[in-house]
Write a protein that holds these residues in place. Sequence first.
Motif, mmCIF file in Angstrom:
data_model
loop_
_atom_site.group_PDB
_atom_site.id
_atom_site.type_symbol
_atom_site.label_atom_id
_atom_site.label_comp_id
_atom_site.label_asym_id
_atom_site.label_seq_id
_atom_site.Cartn_x
_atom_site.Cartn_y
_atom_site.Cartn_z
ATOM 1 N N VAL A 290 0.837 -1.200 0.000
ATOM 2 C CA VAL A 290 0.000 0.000 0.000
ATOM 3 C C VAL A 290 0.873 1.253 0.000
ATOM 4 O O VAL A 290 0.611 2.213 -0.733
ATOM 5 N N ASP A 291 1.932 1.253 0.813
ATOM 6 C CA ASP A 291 2.817 2.412 0.898
ATOM 7 C C ASP A 291 3.492 2.699 -0.443
ATOM 8 O O ASP A 291 3.701 3.869 -0.807
ATOM 9 N N ALA A 292 3.824 1.646 -1.170
ATOM 10 C CA ALA A 292 4.464 1.835 -2.479
ATOM 11 C C ALA A 292 3.539 2.570 -3.433
ATOM 12 O O ALA A 292 3.976 3.431 -4.215
ATOM 13 N N TRP A 293 2.257 2.262 -3.369
ATOM 14 C CA TRP A 293 1.296 2.944 -4.232
ATOM 15 C C TRP A 293 1.016 4.363 -3.748
ATOM 16 O O TRP A 293 0.668 5.233 -4.557
ATOM 17 N N ARG A 294 1.156 4.608 -2.448
ATOM 18 C CA ARG A 294 0.979 5.977 -1.960
ATOM 19 C C ARG A 294 2.029 6.905 -2.561
ATOM 20 O O ARG A 294 1.802 8.109 -2.711
ATOM 21 N N ASP A 295 3.184 6.367 -2.900
ATOM 22 C CA ASP A 295 4.226 7.155 -3.534
ATOM 23 C C ASP A 295 3.862 7.528 -4.972
ATOM 24 O O ASP A 295 4.535 8.360 -5.586
ATOM 25 N N HIS A 296 2.823 6.869 -5.503
ATOM 26 C CA HIS A 296 2.354 7.162 -6.864
ATOM 27 C C HIS A 296 0.944 7.762 -6.789
ATOM 28 O O HIS A 296 0.075 7.452 -7.579
ATOM 29 N N ASP A 297 0.749 8.622 -5.815
ATOM 30 C CA ASP A 297 -0.563 9.199 -5.523
ATOM 31 C C ASP A 297 -0.988 10.149 -6.649
ATOM 32 O O ASP A 297 -0.199 10.973 -7.108
ATOM 33 N N PRO A 298 -2.231 10.064 -7.103
ATOM 34 C CA PRO A 298 -2.676 10.904 -8.230
ATOM 35 C C PRO A 298 -2.644 12.395 -7.940
ATOM 36 O O PRO A 298 -2.351 13.196 -8.839
ATOM 37 N N ILE A 299 -2.926 12.793 -6.690
ATOM 38 C CA ILE A 299 -2.890 14.219 -6.361
ATOM 39 C C ILE A 299 -1.453 14.720 -6.358
ATOM 40 O O ILE A 299 -1.152 15.795 -6.907
ATOM 41 N N ALA A 300 -0.558 13.963 -5.763
ATOM 42 C CA ALA A 300 0.844 14.370 -5.714
ATOM 43 C C ALA A 300 1.441 14.461 -7.118
ATOM 44 O O ALA A 300 2.214 15.382 -7.418
ATOM 45 N N LEU A 301 1.086 13.509 -7.979
ATOM 46 C CA LEU A 301 1.598 13.533 -9.352
ATOM 47 C C LEU A 301 1.166 14.803 -10.072
ATOM 48 O O LEU A 301 1.967 15.468 -10.744
#
Length: 378
Positions: A290-301
């Motif tokens: 889950v944490d790995a996908w948080r690093d690819h967060d749509p808002i952050a991108l």
Amino acid sequence: MTVMEQRGAYRPSPPPAWQPRTDPTPLLPDAAPYRVLGTEAAAKADPELLRRLYAQLVRGRRYNAQATALTKQGRLAVYPSSTGQEACEVAAALALADRDWLFPSYRDTLAAVVRGVDPVEALTLLRGDWHTGYDPYAHRVAPLCTPLATQLPHAVGLAHAARLKGDDVVALAIVGDGGTSEGDFHEALNFAAVWQAPVVFLVQNNGFAISVPLAKQTAAPSLAHKAVGYGMPGRLVDGNDAAAVHEVLTDAVQHARVGGGPTLVEAVTYRVEAHTNADDDKRYRADSEVDAWRDHDPIALMERELTERGWLDEAGVRAAREDAEALAADLRARLNQDPELDPMDLFAHVYAQPMPQLREQRAQLRAELEAGQEGEPR
């Protein structure tokens, strides 16, 4: 017939004149998910569109958080969060014209809200107050679909009927990766391709059908590859890249509108939160995943792309967050009010013309309610 033939090992060769109906090459999806953010393609994007997508992503994240909190407080019976999938939800709603139709699944209340449905009305079904909660015709959003994939044939039927009438309408149907294992998925895509119906199928591949990982559902190279078997193009896109999802869906909608037929779009994303509040996701996946996908967060991108290009400043970020907080406050205030329910509404909007059994049941309930009122102490 030989024993080998009876056992199914016999494979006759096609006649020499046999040729495939369609060259499958143009229908195949890209080898990797299509992306815009973080690539050279982002420089050609419309800054105003990206800012609009960003604002809706921020609103969507806050909407998800507030709905989840209201579920924990008992104001909603259940809430299937789309946290982490907001890019798919927002892009799907914004890719459609006002005359088009959206066919959501139970997880797609955010798409309905972005489409214009009142947030409280979008959540009414999950509160248990109404059959749907909103007028599907007002915003051209079909009722939220709880059974897996049954909305897909409905989308095909509406789109096919609209084309027969000469209406310039496209239907966009959203389904999860688990829904692609249902027979309705096959039937809908087959009908859509044979009829060349103006439909776009968006598969939000968030990795799990509740607790079942995608690898236990299909051995296909990607879900987008399934499109080739039906004779329609398949597109593979990064589902956390709102700009990419919007571009791919907009192209697919336009392709359908001009008579090009259906498209199957697979958006690779991730369900950051549990399936619903009734699910314990720690039983089937690790926190590290889950944490790995948080690093690819749509808002952050999106925020990173906009700020690096000078298309978004601190005031813009603050305005988006304040707007999201206003949405949450309004949602919280209205859902914290006890609804005024009329038991007779159970029979409203079930059929255009109530059947005899329904009229009988309605009369029976009315008599019981009136008898109960007469028996109340004064």
